[in-house]
Design an enzyme around this catalytic site. Structure first.
Site, mmCIF file in Angstrom:
data_model
loop_
_atom_site.group_PDB
_atom_site.id
_atom_site.type_symbol
_atom_site.label_atom_id
_atom_site.label_comp_id
_atom_site.label_asym_id
_atom_site.label_seq_id
_atom_site.Cartn_x
_atom_site.Cartn_y
_atom_site.Cartn_z
ATOM 1 N N CYS A 102 0.691 4.087 2.927
ATOM 2 C CA CYS A 102 0.770 3.332 3.792
ATOM 3 C C CYS A 102 1.908 3.886 4.093
ATOM 4 C CB CYS A 102 0.190 1.618 4.304
ATOM 5 S SG CYS A 102 -1.416 1.157 4.048
ATOM 6 N N CYS A 150 0.656 -1.061 0.118
ATOM 7 C CA CYS A 150 0.217 -0.344 0.072
ATOM 8 C C CYS A 150 0.911 0.663 -0.078
ATOM 9 C CB CYS A 150 -0.951 -0.475 1.018
ATOM 10 S SG CYS A 150 -2.116 1.469 1.711
#
Length: 143
Positions: A71, A68
């Site tokens: 993230c 991600c």
């Protein structure tokens, strides 16, 4: 009588009772790990469940995955927020790819998602990448 807090050791999973005034230097009675860190700590699913259920100090979880992009962008900001919030909240990270059951149990529909727990209950949730000051403000206001 001094007030004490229950804290789960993020290393061995043992629940400890810690005097509130000694929170800074407290170590786990079982493994000796420092109970309150100024860093975000990676935890496993079992430790997260135990800490979310038992801890008196706010526990803020960053649900993330290595693939991600947002993230990965938020990771250093989350670490900066952990330094600022040391002693007021414990910030932990849980890899949802490694522990997919966490996403199911906590209803995580998108990542990064932060969830704040205190005294066995989820108090707040926030999705999307944030900068460190916004994370600190969210934790102080919502958890």
């Amino acid at each position: 009588m001094a007030q004490s807090m229950k804290l789960t050791c993020l290393d061995c999973g043992q629940v400890n009772r810690v005097p509130a005034e000694k929170l800074d230097g407290a170590k786990c009675g079982t493994c000796g790990t420092k109970m309150v860190s100024s860093k975000a700590v990676e935890v496993d699913f079992a430790t997260l469940q135990k800490a979310a259920r038992n801890d008196d100090l706010p526990l803020v979880v960053d649900f993330w995955a290595p693939w991600c992009g947002p993230c990965r962008m938020m990771a250093p900001e989350f670490s900066k927020a952990a330094t600022t919030l040391a002693g007021k909240a414990r910030l932990v990270k849980l890899n949802t790819e490694e522990y997919p059951q966490a996403g199911q149990k906590y209803g995580i529909r998108g990542i990064p998602t932060m969830a704040g727990f205190k005294s066995g209950r989820e108090k707040a949730r926030q999705s999307g990448a944030m900068q460190a000051p916004a994370i600190v403000n969210w934790v102080q206001g919502a958890v």
